[in-house]
Design a protein around this motif. Sequence first.
Motif, PDB file in Angstrom:
ATOM      1  N   GLU A 118       3.703   8.133  -6.000  1.00 39.90           N
ATOM      2  CA  GLU A 118       3.628   9.465  -5.384  1.00 39.90           C
ATOM      3  C   GLU A 118       2.477  10.261  -5.989  1.00 39.90           C
ATOM      4  N   ALA A 123      -0.888   8.741  -4.996  1.00 39.22           N
ATOM      5  CA  ALA A 123      -1.205   9.065  -3.601  1.00 39.22           C
ATOM      6  C   ALA A 123      -1.805  10.455  -3.493  1.00 39.22           C
ATOM      7  N   ALA A 162      -5.779  10.986  -2.388  1.00 44.53           N
ATOM      8  CA  ALA A 162      -5.695  11.370  -0.968  1.00 44.53           C
ATOM      9  C   ALA A 162      -7.054  11.669  -0.359  1.00 44.53           C
ATOM     10  N   ARG A 193      -4.966   2.126   0.083  1.00 47.56           N
ATOM     11  CA  ARG A 193      -3.599   1.773   0.472  1.00 47.56           C
ATOM     12  C   ARG A 193      -2.793   1.559  -0.801  1.00 47.56           C
ATOM     13  N   LEU A 194      -1.571   2.036  -0.784  1.00 49.93           N
ATOM     14  CA  LEU A 194      -0.695   1.903  -1.938  1.00 49.93           C
ATOM     15  C   LEU A 194       0.597   1.210  -1.528  1.00 49.93           C
TER      16      LEU A 194
END
Length: 324
Positions: free
Chosen positions: A60, A63, A67, A74-75
Motif C-alpha cells: 500500500e 503504491a 503512483a 505493477r505491484l
Amino acid sequence: MDARHVPVLLAEVLKLLAVAPGERVLDATVGLGGHSGAILEATGGDIELLGLDRDPRALEIAAQGLAQWGERVRLAQSRFSRFPEVLAEVGWEGVDAVILDAGISSLQVDDPERGFSFLADGDLDMRMGGVAAGEAPAATLVNKAPFERLRDIIREYGEDPQAGRIARAIVAAREDRPITRTLELAAIVAAAYPAKWRATARQHPATRTFQALRMAVNAELAELEAFLERIPDYLRPGGRVGVIAFHSLEDRLVKWAFRREAAGCVCPRDQMVCVCGHVPRFRILTKKPVTPGPAEVAENPRSRSAKLRAAMRLGPDQAWGEQP
C-alpha cells in the motif's frame, strides 16, 4: 526522507544493475519502494517495473510512493520465490534487471504488534505476510516445537552459542503457561544467558533468538534458495541480478549460487571426464560482497550488516568473463 524509506546500498545497486531505458525490472522485495523509486528516477521512468512483497501494508505504501509512474509500475502480493508465476500473470517472459533485498522491513520491526521486536511488547507473531499469510505465528513454534527443534533453530539461524540453554528455558517456561508476548519471550531468553555473558554482551541477549525464530517462521532460507535456483532461467542475456543479504547464511547461499552458475564443469573433482555438460550462465560482477561505507552506516545503522552481490546473465555467444 523517513528512515524507513532509506534503501540500503542504493548507489551501489544503481551502478551494478545499470538499468537502461526500455528494460523490464523485477524488484522481488519492493518493500516501501525505495530501490524501485530510485531506479525509476534514474531512468526517467522509461522502464517497466514489477514489484513483489509479502506484506500488504508495505505494498500500500509502495503504491502511494510510486503512483507518479502510472502504468509503468505493477505491484503484486507474493513471496519472491513465486516470481515466475507472477511474471506469467503479467505476461512477461523475462526481465533485464532484478533486485532482491532479503532484509526485514523497518515497517515490520517498528510495529510492536507484528511481533518482530524484543524491545516493545506485542503478540508473538513475526509473519512477514501478516495474519492472512497462511504460516503459523512464532507463538506456535515457541509453544509447540520440541526442545531439539528449538535448539537447532536458534543454533543454526541465530548462531547463538547459548542455544541449548535458551531452548531449555523456553520449554520450562511454557510448562507453566503459553508464551504469547514478545517481551515475555525476551525476558526468558535474557534470564537463560549466564550472568557474565549478559554483562559483556554487545547486543540484547534475545537478538539472535528473535532473528532465528523469524527466519524459521517465514522459511527465509528456503525462499532464497528457491529464488536463486529459478532466476537464471528468467534473466535475459545481459540481464543483471543483485541480492542484498543481512545474514551470513543468506550471503553464503548467494555466493555459492552465483559461483555455481558462473562455473563450467560441476562434476565431482575426482571425476576424470566431464559428463555434466554444464555451461556457465553468469558472470560475477562483485569479486567480494559490497558493504555500506561509514557514512551510510552512520545515517542508517540497520544497514551495517548488509552485503550486496551481483551477477550478469551470459548469452550463448558471450565470453565466460572474469571469475572470483
